[in-house]
Design an enzyme around this catalytic site. Structure first.
Site, PDB file in Angstrom:
ATOM      1  N   LYS A  22       0.922  -1.228   0.170  1.00 43.66           N
ATOM      2  CA  LYS A  22       0.078  -0.108  -0.038  1.00 43.66           C
ATOM      3  C   LYS A  22       0.862   1.243  -0.080  1.00 43.66           C
ATOM      4  O   LYS A  22       1.737   1.682   0.864  1.00 43.66           O
ATOM      5  CB  LYS A  22      -0.948   0.154   1.313  1.00 43.66           C
ATOM      6  N   GLU A  73       3.023   1.923   4.011  1.00 44.46           N
ATOM      7  CA  GLU A  73       2.065   2.437   4.654  1.00 44.46           C
ATOM      8  C   GLU A  73       0.982   1.161   5.254  1.00 44.46           C
ATOM      9  O   GLU A  73       0.193   1.022   6.099  1.00 44.46           O
ATOM     10  CB  GLU A  73       0.846   3.175   4.068  1.00 44.46           C
TER      11      GLU A  73
END
Length: 326
Positions: free
Chosen positions: A42, A187
């Protein structure tokens, strides 16, 4: 259709307008189901749909539908790699910090800039990277094709350049993907069902984003008033971190506060007002009410910006065991 200079109607582009598919927030799929899922990193960036008619040009569109082509001129050569192939691709624009990790704070300096001289200078100082992870059209629609087939098509395009790439995915191994993402300073992880079609504009549980959150004890040095029904109550609190030089402001936290907690905080702030900022650095907010730095709270957040601010902070609770009100 808009008229052309010659008086006729402008021809529609030889590709469809496709809105990005969206993910739900949740945990990784359970271990016994992971064989049916792909796992991607991500990226902490901005979603971008890439459209090209195959003539060497391209058009970049944000998730909000805004044209960002002029904002990221360093991505224009990607159109040449796709020459002869009308296509619509999905990806994320990021700016990497010196350690090679995505930094949303740096990306914000690029977003929305349209002046050609300024964008050219920023492209040299803070070049973006376009991470491509899906293809929805390639001379024909691919929306109904399962994820794993679309990814095979995307990887077969051979797209590789100084400012764009097609990172791989890991099928069936969510924990390994999670550990690799955290080790790389990312992330979190995107889990995508291998059989899932592409659903434009739909937030589907076929795509799940799992974010890594850190916790932090912060000292509250002030607050800003809420709006509407929250008038007179704290809308957000000003978070500080104690350092040798003093209390450093690191951001405002409002998400996650309950009505009861706002009322409780308002009572505390009523007895510890301060006529100046308790922070050693500037607080660039308006309508601030300062408070003696006695209240301590626990928050969750996703990381730090290059300016030393907390990213995506969420209130957890007051820490009465650390609060000094006596």
């Amino acid at each position: 259709m808009a008229p052309t200079p010659g008086g006729g109607a402008a021809a529609p582009p030889p590709y469809p307008v496709i809105r990005p598919m969206l993910a739900v927030l949740g945990p990784l799929p359970p271990d016994h189901e992971q064989a049916a899922w792909a796992f991607e990193a991500k990226w902490d960036g901005a979603r971008c749909i890439v459209n090209t008619p195959g003539d060497g040009t391209l058009r970049l569109v944000t998730r909000a539908g805004n044209d960002a082509t002029a904002t990221y001129p360093e991505l224009s050569p990607l159109g040449e790699q796709l020459r002869g192939r009308p296509a619509v691709l999905d990806g994320e624009v990021v700016v990497l910090d010196p350690a090679g990790r995505p930094d949303f704070g740096l990306l914000q300096r690029r977003m929305g800039v349209l002046n050609p001289r300024r964008t050219a200078r920023l492209a040299m100082e803070l070049p973006v990277q376009l991470v491509l992870f899906d293809v929805m059209y390639l001379g024909g629609p691919l929306l109904d094709a399962p994820y794993h087939e679309r990814r095979a098509v995307l990887e077969g395009l051979g797209l590789d350049g100084p400012n764009w790439s097609v990172p791989g995915y890991l099928a069936g191994h969510g924990r390994r993907a999670w550990d690799a993402a955290l080790h790389g300073g990312l992330e979190g992880v995107m889990a995508k069902r291998l059989s899932s079609p592409y659903l434009p504009g739909v937030r589907s549980d076929d795509w799940v984003k799992t974010k890594y959150l850190q916790t932090l004890d912060i000292v509250i040095g002030g607050w800003t008033e809420g709006r509407g029904a929250l008038g007179g109550l704290p809308g957000s609190v000003l978070a500080g971190v104690a350092e040798p030089a003093g209390l450093r402001f690191v951001g405002a936290v409002g998400s996650g506060l309950s009505d009861h907690e706002r009322q409780e905080l308002a009572r505390y702030f009523g007895v510890i007002p301060l006529d100046r900022s308790p922070f050693v650095n500037a607080v660039e907010l308006t309508g601030v009410h300062w408070a003696e730095p006695r209240l301590v709270a626990e928050i969750a957040f996703s990381g730090w910006t290059s300016a030393g601010r907390i990213r995506h902070p969420v209130w957890h609770r007051l820490r009465p065991d650390l609060t000094r009100l006596g």
